[in-house]
Design an enzyme around this catalytic site. Structure first.
Site, short mmCIF file in Angstrom:
data_model
loop_
_atom_site.label_atom_id
_atom_site.label_comp_id
_atom_site.label_asym_id
_atom_site.label_seq_id
_atom_site.Cartn_x
_atom_site.Cartn_y
_atom_site.Cartn_z
CG ASP A 103 14.14 8.22 16.36
OD1 ASP A 103 13.71 9.31 16.82
OD2 ASP A 103 14.42 8.08 15.16
CG ASP A 106 20.06 16.47 17.35
OD1 ASP A 106 20.69 17.28 18.01
OD2 ASP A 106 20.43 16.09 16.23
CE LYS A 134 22.56 12.94 17.97
NZ LYS A 134 22.62 13.48 16.60
CG PHE A 155 24.30 11.76 11.89
CD1 PHE A 155 23.10 12.44 12.05
CD2 PHE A 155 24.37 10.73 10.97
CE1 PHE A 155 21.99 12.10 11.30
CE2 PHE A 155 23.26 10.38 10.21
CZ PHE A 155 22.07 11.07 10.37
CG ASP A 162 16.96 8.35 8.28
OD1 ASP A 162 16.55 8.82 9.35
OD2 ASP A 162 16.96 9.00 7.21
P1 IMP Z 1 15.49 17.39 16.77
O1 IMP Z 1 14.26 18.13 16.33
O2 IMP Z 1 16.74 18.18 16.49
O3 IMP Z 1 15.43 16.96 18.23
O4 IMP Z 1 15.62 16.12 15.85
C1 IMP Z 1 14.91 15.01 16.14
C2 IMP Z 1 14.74 14.08 14.97
O5 IMP Z 1 15.85 14.13 14.10
C3 IMP Z 1 14.66 12.67 15.48
O6 IMP Z 1 13.33 12.29 15.61
C4 IMP Z 1 15.39 11.87 14.44
O7 IMP Z 1 14.47 11.39 13.51
C5 IMP Z 1 16.33 12.84 13.80
N1 IMP Z 1 17.70 12.69 14.33
C6 IMP Z 1 18.29 13.38 15.33
N2 IMP Z 1 19.54 13.00 15.55
C7 IMP Z 1 19.77 12.00 14.67
C8 IMP Z 1 20.92 11.16 14.42
O8 IMP Z 1 21.99 11.23 15.05
N3 IMP Z 1 20.77 10.24 13.42
C9 IMP Z 1 19.61 10.11 12.71
N4 IMP Z 1 18.53 10.86 12.92
C10 IMP Z 1 18.61 11.80 13.90
MG MG Z 2 12.39 10.67 14.73
#
Ligand code: IMP
Ligand code: MG
Length: 178
Positions: A103, A106, A134, A155, A162
């Site tokens: 999805d 980040d 992002k 966010f 979610d």
């Molecule tokens: P990362 O490991 O920081 O890249 O986070 C990735 C995971 O965090 C994604 O697979 C999402 O499930 C969740 N995530 C990241 N950003 C958001 C957001 O803005 N809203 C909701 N879930 C997020």
């Molecule tokens: Mg995810």
């Protein structure tokens, strides 16, 4: 709806259902062109990617299959370094063409972890399809082969994403009001 309340926070409409649909169709068209005759296996990352993966798969007109893995790093509205594999692969992906379906990327920590894990299973190829990125938060270096759109470091909820488990059912993307 312009404004929604999810759990204890207020969110404002940010990306329309129409825009999302366009993005999904664009990704599907590119995948179809790249994977003719290759029977790719979509590997969707639970929980967040379940809606994007369902839409993407329905938009694909080439033979393809789907499976799921579950990774989590988020607590509330914050990303953490502590990535957990909650449900692993339950089939042999050796020699398969894998398209990981996520999805949102980040920090990239979750996906970096998953992509490293996948290499141990010797797939024929691994590409990544991701609805949102992002760029300001991204600290890893992997390539996103099929990216829907870049968004600011805010966010968001909706379209599978979610806030503490809520808001996934919103058909559009909403941004946290600060
Ligand atoms: P990362 O490991 O920081 O890249 O986070 C990735 C995971 O965090 C994604 O697979 C999402 O499930 C969740 N995530 C990241 N950003 C958001 C957001 O803005 N809203 C909701 N879930 C997020
Ligand atoms: Mg995810």
């Amino acid at each position: 709806m312009e404004i929604v309340e999810v759990k204890d926070k207020v969110f404002k409409r940010f990306i329309s259902g129409h825009q999302i649909k366009q993005v999904v169709q664009e990704i599907a068209t590119r995948i179809e062109a790249d994977y003719k005759g290759q029977n790719p296996l979509l590997l969707a990352v639970l929980n967040g990617a379940f809606i994007f993966a369902a839409d993407l798969m329905r938009a694909l007109t080439i033979p393809c299959q789907i499976s799921f893995v579950k990774y989590a790093s988020y607590v509330g509205t914050k990303s953490t370094e502590d990535v957990k594999e909650l449900i692993g692969l339950n089939e042999d992906i050796k020699g398969r063409h894998i398209i990981v379906v996520e999805d949102i990327v980040d920090s990239g920590i979750t996906m970096d972890h998953l992509l490293r894990d996948l290499k141990n299973y010797n797939p024929a190829s691994v590409k990544l399809a991701c609805c949102f990125l992002k760029p300001e938060a991204f600290i890893k270096s992997f390539n996103i082969d099929y990216l829907g759109m870049e968004i600011p470091n805010d966010f968001i909820v909706g379209y599978g994403l979610d806030y503490d488990g809520y808001g996934r059912n919103l058909p559009e993307i909403y941004k946290l009001e600060n």
